[in-house]
Write a protein that holds these residues in place. Structure first.
Motif, mmCIF file in Angstrom:
data_model
loop_
_atom_site.group_PDB
_atom_site.id
_atom_site.type_symbol
_atom_site.label_atom_id
_atom_site.label_comp_id
_atom_site.label_asym_id
_atom_site.label_seq_id
_atom_site.Cartn_x
_atom_site.Cartn_y
_atom_site.Cartn_z
ATOM 1 N N PRO A 80 0.812 -1.236 0.000
ATOM 2 C CA PRO A 80 0.000 0.000 0.000
ATOM 3 C C PRO A 80 0.841 1.280 0.000
ATOM 4 N N VAL A 81 1.528 1.522 -1.090
ATOM 5 C CA VAL A 81 2.369 2.706 -1.247
ATOM 6 C C VAL A 81 1.578 3.790 -1.976
ATOM 7 N N PRO A 82 1.547 5.025 -1.476
ATOM 8 C CA PRO A 82 0.887 6.099 -2.231
ATOM 9 C C PRO A 82 1.566 6.286 -3.586
ATOM 10 N N GLY A 83 0.772 6.577 -4.595
ATOM 11 C CA GLY A 83 1.315 6.737 -5.932
ATOM 12 C C GLY A 83 2.089 8.033 -6.096
ATOM 13 N N GLY A 84 2.727 8.160 -7.235
ATOM 14 C CA GLY A 84 3.487 9.377 -7.494
ATOM 15 C C GLY A 84 4.416 9.206 -8.662
ATOM 16 N N PHE A 85 5.508 9.982 -8.634
ATOM 17 C CA PHE A 85 6.457 10.015 -9.737
ATOM 18 C C PHE A 85 7.878 10.066 -9.186
ATOM 19 N N ALA A 86 8.807 9.634 -10.028
ATOM 20 C CA ALA A 86 10.227 9.722 -9.704
ATOM 21 C C ALA A 86 10.903 10.619 -10.727
ATOM 22 N N LEU A 87 11.775 11.486 -10.248
ATOM 23 C CA LEU A 87 12.600 12.322 -11.107
ATOM 24 C C LEU A 87 14.036 11.837 -10.976
ATOM 25 N N GLY A 88 14.617 11.368 -12.075
ATOM 26 C CA GLY A 88 16.005 10.953 -12.036
ATOM 27 C C GLY A 88 16.915 12.110 -11.649
ATOM 28 N N TRP A 89 18.121 11.766 -11.216
ATOM 29 C CA TRP A 89 19.021 12.823 -10.732
ATOM 30 C C TRP A 89 19.352 13.819 -11.831
ATOM 31 N N ASP A 90 19.395 13.366 -13.087
ATOM 32 C CA ASP A 90 19.687 14.278 -14.183
ATOM 33 C C ASP A 90 18.513 15.231 -14.424
ATOM 34 N N LEU A 144 6.696 18.896 2.559
ATOM 35 C CA LEU A 144 5.371 18.302 2.655
ATOM 36 C C LEU A 144 4.284 19.333 2.357
ATOM 37 N N GLY A 145 3.133 18.830 1.948
ATOM 38 C CA GLY A 145 2.003 19.716 1.700
ATOM 39 C C GLY A 145 2.254 20.671 0.555
ATOM 40 N N VAL A 146 2.825 20.156 -0.531
ATOM 41 C CA VAL A 146 3.166 20.984 -1.686
ATOM 42 C C VAL A 146 1.977 21.004 -2.647
ATOM 43 N N VAL A 147 1.474 22.183 -2.954
ATOM 44 C CA VAL A 147 0.272 22.327 -3.771
ATOM 45 C C VAL A 147 0.573 23.244 -4.953
ATOM 46 N N GLY A 148 0.291 22.759 -6.162
ATOM 47 C CA GLY A 148 0.463 23.570 -7.360
ATOM 48 C C GLY A 148 1.804 23.355 -8.033
ATOM 49 N N ALA A 149 1.823 23.567 -9.356
ATOM 50 C CA ALA A 149 3.017 23.287 -10.155
ATOM 51 C C ALA A 149 4.205 24.136 -9.738
ATOM 52 N N ALA A 150 3.980 25.435 -9.505
ATOM 53 C CA ALA A 150 5.091 26.309 -9.131
ATOM 54 C C ALA A 150 5.722 25.857 -7.825
ATOM 55 N N ALA A 151 4.877 25.454 -6.864
ATOM 56 C CA ALA A 151 5.391 25.006 -5.570
ATOM 57 C C ALA A 151 6.155 23.699 -5.701
ATOM 58 N N VAL A 152 5.698 22.821 -6.609
ATOM 59 C CA VAL A 152 6.421 21.566 -6.834
ATOM 60 C C VAL A 152 7.818 21.849 -7.372
ATOM 61 N N GLY A 153 7.915 22.733 -8.364
ATOM 62 C CA GLY A 153 9.226 23.070 -8.909
ATOM 63 C C GLY A 153 10.148 23.649 -7.858
ATOM 64 N N MET A 168 0.399 12.881 -0.881
ATOM 65 C CA MET A 168 0.370 12.988 0.569
ATOM 66 C C MET A 168 -0.772 12.163 1.152
ATOM 67 N N VAL A 169 -0.532 11.575 2.304
ATOM 68 C CA VAL A 169 -1.553 10.864 3.063
ATOM 69 C C VAL A 169 -1.950 11.737 4.252
#
Length: 274
Positions: free
Chosen positions: A38-48, A96-105, A142-143
């Motif tokens: 039961p792992v929450p879904g998401g994405f991985a960004l490689g180091w490059d 944690l609690g990152v909302v919106g594309a700009a905040a993710v970047g 986030m859970v």
């Protein structure tokens, strides 16, 4: 924009198979996901990819179009992190609690930069690792946890073959950061409760209605109350046993969260002493 750049930049978490690209944290979460844990879904960004975002060579905003705005947990997954010899626990940043594309970047850039903090550099030197860090990043749903904490399948101090669980109300960061004295539970390898010691859990971090994390004062009657009942302890025991089969070893350092009675595996690494 075509899907090809998105696939290259944002790899679905269950597809993060190369530890040299995505780091140990992402690869272990991917293995758990593929096994049905039961792992929450998401994405991985490689180091490059993370490096390109930090350098301003890649704009994540177009790649996040169509995805849920959050809240996301943006976590480090440096090459060599969460390995048998080096956990980097508490060394790199999580946002944690990152909302919106700009905040993710912005969070990706902050997590990337944490690899260059003096404490992280000193840790790498101490463990004889490459002084030039390669920081991959995990972007995970986030859970909104009611209870969270950590589980060791071997006592990290004594080495005893038992399950040691520490837990508190809300998000588990109050446990790993030492902000509260958590409940502590000792289970036998077959899940029998050996000892329970309730802590002083006077504050909690929780997701607010806007998806962001806020600190709250815990109600007085819950400060010293057990946050894990027998049913939740049994669920954690079953999760640890399932990890034995997935990872082929019996030593696990697990971060978990309960949203209601639903259990989530947030992170799994080998038990280390450094």
């Amino acid at each position: 924009m075509s899907q090809e750049p998105r696939t290259q930049a944002l790899t679905p978490l269950d597809g993060a198979a190369d530890e040299g690209v995505f780091g140990g944290k992402a690869v272990q979460l991917a293995a758990a996901l593929r096994a049905g844990l039961p792992v929450p879904g998401g994405f991985a960004l490689g180091w490059d990819v993370a490096r390109a975002v930090r350098a301003g060579e890649l704009d994540l905003d177009p790649l996040l179009v169509g995805l849920a705005p959050g809240p996301w947990a943006v976590r480090s997954s440096a090459i060599g992190e969460d390995s048998a010899g080096a956990s980097f626990a508490g060394t790199h940043l999580s946002v944690l609690g990152v909302v919106g594309a700009a905040a993710v970047g912005d969070a990706v850039r902050r997590v990337h930069d944490s690899a260059h903090d003096p404490a992280a550099i000193a840790y790498r030197e101490q463990h004889g690792l490459d002084p030039a860090p390669r920081m991959a990043v995990v972007l995970q749903e986030m859970v909104a946890s009611d209870v969270a904490g950590v589980l060791f399948t071997r006592h990290p101090v004594t080495g005893a073959r038992e399950r040691l669980i520490e837990a508190s109300w809300g998000l588990g960061e109050v446990v790993v950061s030492g902000q509260v004295t958590p409940d502590q539970y000792r289970l036998s390898p077959d899940g029998l409760l050996l000892e329970c010691s309730t802590g002083e859990k006077d504050i909690a971090l929780r997701l607010g209605p806007d998806g962001r994390v806020a600190e709250q004062v815990v109600a007085p009657h819950l400060v010293g109350a057990r946050c894990l009942d027998d049913a939740r302890l049994e669920a954690l025991h079953r999760l640890a046993s399932a990890c034995d089969g997935v990872f082929g070893v019996e030593d696990h350092d697990i971060e978990f969260a309960f949203a209601g009675e639903r259990l989530f595996l947030l992170q799994r690494r080998p038990i280390t002493h450094g």
